[in-house]
Design a protein around this motif. Structure first.
Motif, PDB file in Angstrom:
ATOM      1  N   MET B   1       0.867  -1.205   0.000  1.00  0.00           N
ATOM      2  CA  MET B   1       0.000   0.000   0.000  1.00  0.00           C
ATOM      3  C   MET B   1       0.890   1.237   0.000  1.00  0.00           C
ATOM      4  O   MET B   1       1.710   1.424   0.895  1.00  0.00           O
ATOM      5  N   ALA B   2       0.744   2.024  -1.007  1.00  0.00           N
ATOM      6  CA  ALA B   2       1.566   3.238  -1.062  1.00  0.00           C
ATOM      7  C   ALA B   2       0.840   4.393  -0.394  1.00  0.00           C
ATOM      8  O   ALA B   2      -0.288   4.700  -0.751  1.00  0.00           O
ATOM      9  N   ILE B  30       3.737  -0.308  10.453  1.00  0.00           N
ATOM     10  CA  ILE B  30       3.791  -1.155  11.653  1.00  0.00           C
ATOM     11  C   ILE B  30       2.854  -0.596  12.720  1.00  0.00           C
ATOM     12  O   ILE B  30       2.157  -1.343  13.405  1.00  0.00           O
ATOM     13  N   CYS B  37       7.494  -3.141   7.532  1.00  0.00           N
ATOM     14  CA  CYS B  37       7.773  -1.713   7.491  1.00  0.00           C
ATOM     15  C   CYS B  37       7.600  -1.182   6.060  1.00  0.00           C
ATOM     16  O   CYS B  37       8.196  -1.715   5.130  1.00  0.00           O
ATOM     17  N   ASP B  38       6.777  -0.161   5.874  1.00  0.00           N
ATOM     18  CA  ASP B  38       6.598   0.437   4.546  1.00  0.00           C
ATOM     19  C   ASP B  38       5.921   1.793   4.695  1.00  0.00           C
ATOM     20  O   ASP B  38       4.719   1.863   4.894  1.00  0.00           O
ATOM     21  N   TRP B  41       8.694   7.842   3.497  1.00  0.00           N
ATOM     22  CA  TRP B  41       9.729   8.302   4.415  1.00  0.00           C
ATOM     23  C   TRP B  41       9.755   9.823   4.544  1.00  0.00           C
ATOM     24  O   TRP B  41       9.791  10.537   3.560  1.00  0.00           O
ATOM     25  N   CYS B  45      11.914   7.681  11.621  1.00  0.00           N
ATOM     26  CA  CYS B  45      11.133   6.456  11.761  1.00  0.00           C
ATOM     27  C   CYS B  45      10.171   6.656  12.935  1.00  0.00           C
ATOM     28  O   CYS B  45      10.604   6.744  14.082  1.00  0.00           O
ATOM     29  N   TYR B  47       8.054   4.622  14.170  1.00  0.00           N
ATOM     30  CA  TYR B  47       8.047   3.445  15.042  1.00  0.00           C
ATOM     31  C   TYR B  47       9.194   3.510  16.048  1.00  0.00           C
ATOM     32  O   TYR B  47       9.035   3.222  17.228  1.00  0.00           O
ATOM     33  N   GLN B  48      10.363   3.930  15.570  1.00  0.00           N
ATOM     34  CA  GLN B  48      11.517   4.086  16.465  1.00  0.00           C
ATOM     35  C   GLN B  48      11.208   5.132  17.546  1.00  0.00           C
ATOM     36  O   GLN B  48      11.480   4.925  18.717  1.00  0.00           O
ATOM     37  N   TRP B  52      11.120   4.428  21.580  1.00  0.00           N
ATOM     38  CA  TRP B  52      11.946   5.202  22.518  1.00  0.00           C
ATOM     39  C   TRP B  52      11.081   5.989  23.497  1.00  0.00           C
ATOM     40  O   TRP B  52      11.461   6.222  24.639  1.00  0.00           O
ATOM     41  N   LYS B 162       5.742  22.226   1.311  1.00  0.00           N
ATOM     42  CA  LYS B 162       7.130  21.994   0.869  1.00  0.00           C
ATOM     43  C   LYS B 162       7.589  23.051  -0.133  1.00  0.00           C
ATOM     44  O   LYS B 162       8.753  23.408  -0.173  1.00  0.00           O
TER      45      LYS B 162
END
Lengths: 440, 316
Positions: B1-2, B30, B37-38, B41, B45, B47-48, B52, B162
């Protein structure tokens, strides 16, 4: 002119680029970082055990240049270390510019910092690769060599977290499975029923931080084996390892270092405070920015189902190589699958018959054997390499393992395949249908 | 899935948010309960960050602040200047597209009004908002005198951020109409820092007054008065765009205005990215309540947090 687009500039991508270029195509490599070779930048071991046979086969098949460049930068040749014979250790700190120059010189177009994130697809035919900056790179045939390790989320979920490995996801963004974006489900390797992937099997120490004795021994012989005190032995790490050829008792009982430019430490990770309690390692540090005191990358998270031509099943014009094409371990395996995928991609674009390498050759046999094994019940728990474990045993049993370049050359020639990857297919008319595959 | 969009909060101090805890993260596969993981980006991350943070989540809380100035422009329109007691918070508000939820002290949460930041004075720690008195919430704000509750900052007040953040030495046209002009100044100030050349077109609209006229003059930018309802100006807009070799356009106003400008741009020979103000009904700002939910490219998306391009919001 045939446009071949290769996604991923690791060893498999470089092998594919070489073969596709030789076959006469216009070749573009899309690489997300600023360097080629991917995990090859921390590799360094070739020609150990059955890899010798495979490397010589690749040379005899006409696409052995990458091995020859490795040989030319080798720091140590004919090195034996536990479980392994006649290894060549190439210098990972010197190899990348050489490969880059070689590929650029033969006319391969390399786009760095170009991360593929999606596909433009119609009727199972990929038309282009969409990059992170929304550019679309169009081509006739595509070869995915994005590997199967990471990204960070997978390393967190199935490992000890991001260890800032050579993939450099935090800096250049995560790997994306192109075959999955094109609609083909990934195969995922397992360590147990609910744990996916496997952890990379070695890490890197800075050589200058090691004791003089160890350092000089490394420079001289290329290998150092240091007995671990009993309290530091951790056998659990063996089962976590990707590299089943190094998942031997010796690797739990000893610290095994190889000189690949860095001091390659043959274990997935080693807590630094423990390592420094060992004589000669009092001041050791890992190569920056590697957090190898904590963990390592998680791999085999995204393999594509494929046939023995290395064509991804369910898609018309996508090939794969390296770890993307199965639970292969190592750079020899990546290069060898890469050159077949590269050659077949051009054949596909020219509507020629694809090549399946015969099982009398190690390269042909491993490609077919891995595919068969993946379909068995425990297939996704296994890893395959010419260098050890189950596949090297098989090579010996079948009599494929051979260390004489002349005999290997002769073997390839008898199969009528000498120099086959050296032919420019653009000028070649293949009239006889089945001229390759019907013989095997 | 994009996932073809970004989360405005990813990588900020408010990430991970409550959505990560409930497996509803807008960008991390996730943290959506998937195995692998997808994500699209964004440089970090999620999830990271979530691991933490160890389950801790930094939520935006309502803060009681004093009103520094309340100025009526006419009987239906006033500006409200409040004093923010923190340097870091005032900096966080000084972004193009920043907004906050305001309500009078002692009123319940459902009086929260989403308001874009009209102007920021970092030295005085002042935030200014413009309020058009229409319904119960804006009327409640109008009667509050000394203190007010503010919840923020939120940043997804415009689509195409952007382009603004990366613009250097380019030609911009900024078009604001009516109360929509309230989001114009932070954009213009940001573009000036990037050494961009700006043409400002102001349409008083139904307010009959150009809210930012004085401030634009102070910045030394010339502006033209415009009437987007007249067909004459449709032609004039195209002329201005072509004459000034425009690279980008920012439109702050209604969706009808965005559409109008998009149509004009489609007739210009080259592609000009359009940045637009976010006009969705915002209620919680956290991607939870669903009032800003909209179907984009076949997916239900919460537009209070998702950063899209204007072409995705407006359709082709």
């Amino acid at each position: 002119m045939v446009e071949v687009i290769i996604i991923g500039g690791g060893w498999a991508g470089c092998g594919a680029a070489l073969a596709a270029k030789k076959a006469g195509a216009n070749v573009t490599i899309l690489e997300k970082t600023d360097m080629l070779l991917g995990c090859g930048l921390v590799g360094g071991i070739i020609r150990n055990n059955g890899r010798f046979t495979a490397a010589e086969e690749a040379i005899a098949l006409g696409a052995g240049e990458l091995f020859q460049i490795c040989d030319s930068t080798a720091k140590h040749k004919n090195v034996d270390f536990p479980g392994h014979k006649h290894a060549t250790l190439y210098d990972v700190t010197k190899i990348e510019p050489k490969i880059r120059k070689f590929l650029e010189d033969i006319g391969v177009n390399i786009k760095f910092k170009s991360r593929a994130v999606d596909v433009k697809i119609r009727d199972n035919i990929i038309q282009g690769i969409i990059l992170a900056n929304d550019d679309i790179i169009e081509g006739d045939v595509f070869i995915e060599t994005t590997g199967s390790s990471g990204p960070m989320g997978n390393c967190l979920k199935y490992g000890n977290g991001c260890s800032m490995c050579i993939q450099r996801c935090p800096a250049y963004g995560p790997r994306v499975s192109i075959s999955k974006k094109a609609g083909v489900e990934d195969l995922v390797g397992r360590r147990s029923v609910d744990i996916f992937g496997a952890m990379s099997g070695s890490c890197k120490l800075n050589k200058d931080t090691l004791g003089d004795n160890i350092k000089s021994q490394l420079d001289e012989k290329g290998v150092v084996v240091v007995k671990l005190p009993e309290r530091f032995i951790n056998r659990e790490k063996l089962s976590m390892k990707v590299c089943q050829q190094y998942a031997l008792e010796e690797y739990a009982q000893n610290i095994i270092l190889l000189d690949t430019g860095y001091a390659k430490l043959m274990t997935p990770f080693f807590p630094l405070e423990e390592l420094r309690k060992i004589e000669g390692f009092e001041n050791a540090r890992f190569e920056d920015p590697y957090a190898a005191g904590k963990g390592n990358s998680i791999r085999y998270m995204a393999m594509a189902p494929r046939n023995d031509y290395l064509q991804v099943l369910g898609l018309n014009n996508l090939f794969c190589a390296g770890e993307k094409s199965g639970p292969f371990i190592g750079h020899t395996e990546a290069i060898c699958t890469g050159i077949l995928a590269g050659n077949n991609s051009v054949r596909k674009a020219l509507n020629m018959e694809l090549i399946k390498l015969p099982r009398a050759l190690a390269i042909g046999d491993i490609i077919s054997y891995v595919n068969e094994q993946l379909k068995t019940e425990n297939g996704l728990y296994k890893r395959f390499t010419f260098a050890g474990s189950i596949y090297f045993e098989r090579m010996k049993q079948l009599g494929i393992y051979e260390t004489s370049p002349e005999i290997i050359k002769d073997r390839v020639a008898k199969l009528g395949l000498a120099g086959i990857f050296n032919e420019n297919l653009m000028f070649k008319q293949e009239k006889a249908v089945g001229m390759y595959n019907n013989r095997f | 899935m994009a996932f073809n969009y970004y989360c405005i909060d990813a990588g900020s101090q408010y990430c991970p948010c409550y959505l990560a805890k409930t497996d509803n993260c807008l960008i991390c596969s996730i943290l959506q309960g998937k195995e692998y993981c997808d994500c699209k980006w964004q440089g970090i991350c999620v999830y990271q960050e979530y691991i933490w943070a160890n389950g801790k989540i930094e939520e935006r809380k309502s803060l009681c602040v004093t009103i520094a100035e309340k100025k009526y422009i006419n009987d239906r329109l006033f500006t409200l200047t409040i004093e923010i007691p923190s340097d870091s918070l005032i900096r966080a508000y000084n972004q193009p597209g920043a907004f906050a939820f305001l309500r009078p002290a002692n009123f319940l949460e459902y009086y929260d009004v989403p308001l874009c930041v009209m102007d920021v004075d970092e030295s005085k720690k002042h935030l200014t908002f413009a309020i058009n008195i229409i319904g119960p919430k804006s009327k409640a704000l109008a009667i509050s005198e000394n203190a007010i509750l503010i919840r923020g900052p939120y940043w997804n007040g415009l689509f195409g951020l952007k382009h603004i953040k990366s613009s250097y030495n380019k030609n911009w046209i900024v078009i604001g109409r009516g109360i929509g002009q309230a989001s114009l100044l932070p954009v213009v100030k940001n573009l000036l820092r990037g050494n961009n050349r700006i043409t400002v077109l102001l349409d008083p609209g139904n307010l009959k007054v150009n809210l930012v006229e004085k401030e634009i003059n102070k910045l030394g930018i010339e502006f033209q008065v415009f009437d987007l309802n007249s067909s004459f100006h449709k032609i004039r807009l195209k002329e201005i765009i072509e004459k000034s070799e425009t690279d980008f356009i920012y439109s702050c106003g209604s969706d009808a205005q965005h559409k109008f400008i998009q149509n004009v741009l489609n007739k210009v020979g080259y592609k000009i990215p359009l940045v637009i103000s976010n006009n969705y009904q915002l209620c919680c700002g956290e991607g939870i309540c669903g009032s800003c939910e909209s179907m984009i490219d076949g997916e239900l998306i919460h537009l209070c947090k998702i950063q899209l391009g204007s072409e995705q919001v407006l359709g082709g």
